[in-house]
Design a protein around this motif. Structure first.
Motif, PDB file in Angstrom:
ATOM      1  N   LEU A 190      -0.140  -7.172  -0.897  1.00  0.00           N
ATOM      2  CA  LEU A 190       0.267  -6.540  -2.156  1.00  0.00           C
ATOM      3  C   LEU A 190      -0.939  -5.999  -2.912  1.00  0.00           C
ATOM      4  N   ASP A 191      -2.000  -6.788  -2.998  1.00  0.00           N
ATOM      5  CA  ASP A 191      -3.208  -6.341  -3.699  1.00  0.00           C
ATOM      6  C   ASP A 191      -3.793  -5.084  -3.051  1.00  0.00           C
ATOM      7  N   THR A 192      -3.831  -5.078  -1.727  1.00  0.00           N
ATOM      8  CA  THR A 192      -4.369  -3.923  -1.009  1.00  0.00           C
ATOM      9  C   THR A 192      -3.493  -2.693  -1.221  1.00  0.00           C
ATOM     10  N   TYR A 193      -2.184  -2.886  -1.164  1.00  0.00           N
ATOM     11  CA  TYR A 193      -1.262  -1.776  -1.385  1.00  0.00           C
ATOM     12  C   TYR A 193      -1.459  -1.173  -2.772  1.00  0.00           C
ATOM     13  N   CYS A 194      -1.537  -2.019  -3.778  1.00  0.00           N
ATOM     14  CA  CYS A 194      -1.673  -1.522  -5.149  1.00  0.00           C
ATOM     15  C   CYS A 194      -3.006  -0.803  -5.352  1.00  0.00           C
ATOM     16  N   ALA A 195      -4.069  -1.326  -4.751  1.00  0.00           N
ATOM     17  CA  ALA A 195      -5.377  -0.690  -4.880  1.00  0.00           C
ATOM     18  C   ALA A 195      -5.411   0.655  -4.164  1.00  0.00           C
TER      19      ALA A 195
END
Length: 202
Positions: free
Chosen positions: A67-72
């Motif tokens: 999720l963090d990677t997707y949002c970034a």
């Protein structure tokens, strides 16, 4: 001079974190975040389950990292575009162009992974659930601020409450990504976006 170098504790790290995140992200995107097991991610990424757990802690840690990677990768550039002070029509065109550029920049499926996680968030890990809610609230806050600034500049007028307008924006951006997933033409996506945002009177 004759001392042997001290051995490091634990097993040597062989897992490639970014690779596992990429594989998990694509798997979640294609099959749904709650429909992909850790075992399946390990199989597709060619890593051991103990190795994955050493890197991410557990399945929840992997989901949160995805999720963090997707949002970034996907949402942060979108929010940057929305924060630029420019006419609403110009901003909308820039957002649409960002979506269309993503078609050629990434090999992953289209559609909004955050929206997919929102739908099934109760089936995700506790840390990921918390992050999903926070990320969704942050997205809506960015959309609301975008609409409010456009109203303040006199670019648009609307009788729609700002919080409702933010939800509408979120749905339309998600729809645009779904159209890309369906491989609709650039012209079709641009037309749909223009029509969708015509609800905000100029």
């Amino acid at each position: 001079m004759n001392e042997k170098p001290a051995r490091t504790r634990g097993r040597p790290k062989t897992i490639q974190r970014d690779h596992v995140i990429d594989v998990a992200m694509e798997s979640y995107w294609v099959s749904g975040p709650s429909n992909v097991s850790v075992n399946e991610v390990c199989k597709r990424a060619n890593v051991s389950k103990p190795g994955l757990y050493r890197e991410f802690g557990n399945e929840d840690g992997l989901q949160r990292s995805v999720l963090d990677t997707y949002c970034a990768t996907w949402l942060s550039p979108l929010f940057d575009v929305l924060r630029v002070e420019q006419p609403f029509s110009t901003s909308l065109a820039a957002v649409t162009n960002l979506f269309l550029q993503a078609r050629g920049m990434f090999s992953l499926p289209r559609g909004c992974l955050l929206r997919e996680m929102v739908v099934c968030h109760e089936q995700l890990g506790a840390l990921t659930q918390e992050a999903v809610v926070a990320r969704q609230q942050d997205a809506l806050a960015n959309y609301a601020a975008w609409i409010e600034r456009a109203i303040d500049r006199g670019d648009i007028t609307t009788s729609i409450p700002i919080d409702v307008a933010a939800i509408y924006v979120d749905l339309q951006f998600g729809n645009a990504m779904t159209l890309i997933k369906r491989e609709e033409s650039d012209e079709t996506i641009e037309s749909v976006m223009q029509m969708a945002f015509s609800v905000f009177e100029r």
